[in-house]
Motif scaffolding. Structure first.
Motif, PDB file in Angstrom:
ATOM      1  N   GLY A  15       0.565  -1.174   0.419  1.00  0.00           N
ATOM      2  CA  GLY A  15      -0.167  -0.267  -0.003  1.00  0.00           C
ATOM      3  C   GLY A  15       1.091   1.539  -0.006  1.00  0.00           C
ATOM      4  N   GLY A  16       2.001   1.252   0.523  1.00  0.00           N
ATOM      5  CA  GLY A  16       3.053   2.689   0.322  1.00  0.00           C
ATOM      6  C   GLY A  16       3.917   2.628  -1.000  1.00  0.00           C
ATOM      7  N   SER A  17       4.226   3.662  -1.238  1.00  0.00           N
ATOM      8  CA  SER A  17       5.135   3.985  -1.908  1.00  0.00           C
ATOM      9  C   SER A  17       6.506   3.830  -2.339  1.00  0.00           C
ATOM     10  CB  SER A  17       4.434   5.464  -2.326  1.00  0.00           C
ATOM     11  OG  SER A  17       2.889   5.561  -2.672  1.00  0.00           O
ATOM     12  N   LEU A  18       7.263   4.570  -3.258  1.00  0.00           N
ATOM     13  CA  LEU A  18       8.432   4.538  -4.007  1.00  0.00           C
ATOM     14  C   LEU A  18       8.370   4.918  -5.003  1.00  0.00           C
ATOM     15  CD1 LEU A  18      10.794   2.906  -1.815  1.00  0.00           C
ATOM     16  CD2 LEU A  18      10.939   1.585  -3.396  1.00  0.00           C
ATOM     17  N   ARG A  19       9.972   5.503  -4.885  1.00  0.00           N
ATOM     18  CA  ARG A  19      10.189   6.885  -6.181  1.00  0.00           C
ATOM     19  C   ARG A  19      11.572   5.570  -6.269  1.00  0.00           C
ATOM     20  NH1 ARG A  19       8.607  10.804  -8.680  1.00  0.00           N
ATOM     21  NH2 ARG A  19      10.181  12.062 -10.449  1.00  0.00           N
ATOM     22  N   ILE A  20      11.693   5.451  -7.383  1.00  0.00           N
ATOM     23  CA  ILE A  20      13.491   4.433  -8.145  1.00  0.00           C
ATOM     24  C   ILE A  20      13.546   4.964  -9.271  1.00  0.00           C
ATOM     25  CG2 ILE A  20      12.421   2.763  -7.179  1.00  0.00           C
ATOM     26  CD1 ILE A  20      12.286   1.282  -9.853  1.00  0.00           C
ATOM     27  N   SER A  21      14.806   5.741  -9.447  1.00  0.00           N
ATOM     28  CA  SER A  21      15.681   6.409 -10.430  1.00  0.00           C
ATOM     29  C   SER A  21      16.702   6.138 -10.653  1.00  0.00           C
ATOM     30  CB  SER A  21      16.214   7.559  -9.594  1.00  0.00           C
ATOM     31  OG  SER A  21      15.119   8.874  -8.147  1.00  0.00           O
ATOM     32  N   CYS A  22      16.624   6.718 -11.592  1.00  0.00           N
ATOM     33  CA  CYS A  22      18.334   6.079 -12.840  1.00  0.00           C
ATOM     34  C   CYS A  22      18.975   7.275 -13.577  1.00  0.00           C
ATOM     35  CB  CYS A  22      17.539   5.547 -13.860  1.00  0.00           C
ATOM     36  SG  CYS A  22      18.831   4.849 -15.016  1.00  0.00           S
ATOM     37  N   ALA A  23      19.899   7.108 -13.408  1.00  0.00           N
ATOM     38  CA  ALA A  23      20.914   8.532 -13.464  1.00  0.00           C
ATOM     39  C   ALA A  23      21.820   8.007 -14.463  1.00  0.00           C
ATOM     40  CB  ALA A  23      22.394   9.335 -12.230  1.00  0.00           C
ATOM     41  N   ALA A  24      21.977   8.857 -15.620  1.00  0.00           N
ATOM     42  CA  ALA A  24      22.657   8.648 -16.934  1.00  0.00           C
ATOM     43  C   ALA A  24      24.100   9.455 -16.910  1.00  0.00           C
ATOM     44  CB  ALA A  24      22.080   8.450 -17.894  1.00  0.00           C
ATOM     45  N   SER A  25      25.428   8.773 -17.312  1.00  0.00           N
ATOM     46  CA  SER A  25      26.199   9.357 -17.480  1.00  0.00           C
ATOM     47  C   SER A  25      27.082   8.723 -18.871  1.00  0.00           C
ATOM     48  CB  SER A  25      27.595   9.140 -16.240  1.00  0.00           C
ATOM     49  OG  SER A  25      27.893   7.744 -16.238  1.00  0.00           O
ATOM     50  N   GLY A  26      28.158   9.193 -19.467  1.00  0.00           N
ATOM     51  CA  GLY A  26      28.928   8.616 -20.295  1.00  0.00           C
ATOM     52  C   GLY A  26      28.201   9.210 -21.600  1.00  0.00           C
ATOM     53  N   GLY A  27      26.816   9.462 -21.658  1.00  0.00           N
ATOM     54  CA  GLY A  27      26.248   9.695 -23.426  1.00  0.00           C
ATOM     55  C   GLY A  27      24.374  10.614 -22.455  1.00  0.00           C
ATOM     56  N   THR A  28      23.532  11.765 -23.788  1.00  0.00           N
ATOM     57  CA  THR A  28      22.968  12.086 -23.817  1.00  0.00           C
ATOM     58  C   THR A  28      21.538  11.767 -23.624  1.00  0.00           C
ATOM     59  OG1 THR A  28      24.096  13.738 -25.225  1.00  0.00           O
ATOM     60  CG2 THR A  28      22.147  14.073 -24.618  1.00  0.00           C
ATOM     61  N   LEU A  29      20.983  11.179 -22.548  1.00  0.00           N
ATOM     62  CA  LEU A  29      20.165  10.593 -22.488  1.00  0.00           C
ATOM     63  C   LEU A  29      18.877  10.745 -23.384  1.00  0.00           C
ATOM     64  CD1 LEU A  29      18.845   8.644 -20.075  1.00  0.00           C
ATOM     65  CD2 LEU A  29      17.529  10.213 -19.149  1.00  0.00           C
ATOM     66  N   SER A  30      18.673  11.991 -23.661  1.00  0.00           N
ATOM     67  CA  SER A  30      17.182  12.422 -25.027  1.00  0.00           C
ATOM     68  C   SER A  30      18.087  12.089 -25.796  1.00  0.00           C
ATOM     69  CB  SER A  30      17.651  13.798 -25.440  1.00  0.00           C
ATOM     70  OG  SER A  30      19.045  14.393 -25.750  1.00  0.00           O
ATOM     71  N   SER A  31      19.037  10.889 -25.991  1.00  0.00           N
ATOM     72  CA  SER A  31      19.407  10.161 -27.566  1.00  0.00           C
ATOM     73  C   SER A  31      18.162   9.292 -27.225  1.00  0.00           C
ATOM     74  CB  SER A  31      20.769  10.177 -27.770  1.00  0.00           C
ATOM     75  OG  SER A  31      21.506  11.232 -27.866  1.00  0.00           O
ATOM     76  N   TYR A  32      17.707   8.591 -26.388  1.00  0.00           N
ATOM     77  CA  TYR A  32      17.453   7.190 -25.828  1.00  0.00           C
ATOM     78  C   TYR A  32      15.802   7.382 -25.398  1.00  0.00           C
ATOM     79  CZ  TYR A  32      22.017   6.271 -26.471  1.00  0.00           C
ATOM     80  OH  TYR A  32      24.345   6.319 -26.682  1.00  0.00           O
ATOM     81  N   ALA A  33      15.312   6.803 -26.111  1.00  0.00           N
ATOM     82  CA  ALA A  33      14.191   6.096 -25.468  1.00  0.00           C
ATOM     83  C   ALA A  33      14.819   5.107 -24.310  1.00  0.00           C
ATOM     84  CB  ALA A  33      13.137   5.030 -26.037  1.00  0.00           C
ATOM     85  N   MET A  34      13.909   5.327 -22.995  1.00  0.00           N
ATOM     86  CA  MET A  34      14.231   4.223 -21.581  1.00  0.00           C
ATOM     87  C   MET A  34      12.822   3.746 -21.210  1.00  0.00           C
ATOM     88  SD  MET A  34      17.377   5.757 -20.764  1.00  0.00           S
ATOM     89  CE  MET A  34      17.208   5.326 -19.606  1.00  0.00           C
ATOM     90  N   GLY A  35      13.035   2.941 -21.187  1.00  0.00           N
ATOM     91  CA  GLY A  35      12.155   1.201 -20.013  1.00  0.00           C
ATOM     92  C   GLY A  35      12.827   1.448 -18.555  1.00  0.00           C
ATOM     93  N   TRP A  36      11.962   0.065 -17.738  1.00  0.00           N
ATOM     94  CA  TRP A  36      12.128  -0.229 -16.619  1.00  0.00           C
ATOM     95  C   TRP A  36      11.365  -1.540 -16.696  1.00  0.00           C
ATOM     96  CZ3 TRP A  36      14.719   1.405 -12.342  1.00  0.00           C
ATOM     97  CH2 TRP A  36      14.904   3.099 -11.595  1.00  0.00           C
ATOM     98  N   PHE A  37      11.773  -2.560 -16.388  1.00  0.00           N
ATOM     99  CA  PHE A  37      11.930  -3.944 -16.669  1.00  0.00           C
ATOM    100  C   PHE A  37      11.577  -4.107 -15.040  1.00  0.00           C
ATOM    101  CE2 PHE A  37      12.256  -4.755 -20.678  1.00  0.00           C
ATOM    102  CZ  PHE A  37      12.034  -3.599 -21.471  1.00  0.00           C
ATOM    103  N   ARG A  38      11.777  -5.674 -14.121  1.00  0.00           N
ATOM    104  CA  ARG A  38      12.226  -5.692 -13.106  1.00  0.00           C
ATOM    105  C   ARG A  38      11.787  -7.331 -13.009  1.00  0.00           C
ATOM    106  NH1 ARG A  38       5.719  -4.666 -10.421  1.00  0.00           N
ATOM    107  NH2 ARG A  38       4.813  -6.035 -11.866  1.00  0.00           N
ATOM    108  N   GLN A  39      12.741  -7.737 -12.281  1.00  0.00           N
ATOM    109  CA  GLN A  39      12.775  -9.271 -12.397  1.00  0.00           C
ATOM    110  C   GLN A  39      13.159  -9.366 -10.987  1.00  0.00           C
ATOM    111  OE1 GLN A  39      16.232 -10.302 -13.942  1.00  0.00           O
ATOM    112  NE2 GLN A  39      15.402 -12.486 -14.818  1.00  0.00           N
ATOM    113  N   ALA A  40      11.832 -10.566 -10.600  1.00  0.00           N
ATOM    114  CA  ALA A  40      11.952 -11.267  -9.616  1.00  0.00           C
ATOM    115  C   ALA A  40      12.086 -12.176  -9.359  1.00  0.00           C
ATOM    116  CB  ALA A  40      10.504 -11.850  -9.284  1.00  0.00           C
ATOM    117  N   PRO A  41      12.723 -13.568  -7.988  1.00  0.00           N
ATOM    118  CA  PRO A  41      13.347 -14.834  -8.156  1.00  0.00           C
ATOM    119  C   PRO A  41      12.481 -15.707  -8.921  1.00  0.00           C
ATOM    120  CG  PRO A  41      13.494 -13.243  -5.954  1.00  0.00           C
ATOM    121  CD  PRO A  41      12.627 -12.039  -6.861  1.00  0.00           C
ATOM    122  N   GLY A  42      13.704 -16.084  -9.397  1.00  0.00           N
ATOM    123  CA  GLY A  42      13.617 -17.123 -10.183  1.00  0.00           C
ATOM    124  C   GLY A  42      12.523 -16.635 -11.928  1.00  0.00           C
ATOM    125  N   LYS A  43      12.353 -15.999 -12.172  1.00  0.00           N
ATOM    126  CA  LYS A  43      11.279 -15.624 -12.850  1.00  0.00           C
ATOM    127  C   LYS A  43      11.961 -14.688 -14.073  1.00  0.00           C
ATOM    128  CE  LYS A  43       7.300 -15.163 -11.024  1.00  0.00           C
ATOM    129  NZ  LYS A  43       5.579 -14.365 -10.806  1.00  0.00           N
TER     130      LYS A  43
END
Length: 123
Positions: A15-43
């Protein structure tokens, strides 16, 4: 070569909330589409959300639609995922990824990956 570093994961009650972030370096982030993925144990790694280069278009997995919000700040070279109404089944390692293609739900379309951040939801 783009380096991606996720942060903001942790342990949260259902029921709670969380904010996760991703910082990029070594390139210009605006050149890329971005995605979030997740992986649970065994999946397999699963798509969560994606955002276009400009941030004008977003895409969500059905399981998170209405609870998760992806955003980006190209000036800061950063992408975030606001996670609300957390459920125990959201427990996973969350990865951000950068794609030279159009934003996609396919792991194969992403060129660069972060190391992941753990999100654990207790019931």
């Amino acid at each position: 070569q783009v380096q991606l570093v996720e942060s903001g994961g942790g342990l949260v009650q259902a029921g709670g909330s969380l904010r996760i972030s991703c910082a990029a370096s070594g390139g210009t982030l605006s050149s890329y589409a971005m995605g979030w993925f997740r992986q649970a144990p065994g999946k397999k790694r699963a798509f969560v959300s994606a955002i276009s280069r400009s941030g004008g278009s977003t895409y969500y997995a059905n399981s998170v639609k209405g609870r998760f919000t992806i955003s980006r700040d190209n000036a800061k070279n950063a992408v975030s995922l606001q996670i609300n109404s957390l459920k125990p089944e959201d427990t996973a390692v969350y990865y951000c990824a950068a794609s030279s293609y159009y934003y996609s739900d396919s792991v194969e379309k992403y060129d660069y990956w972060g190391q992941g951040t753990q999100v654990t939801v207790s019931s």
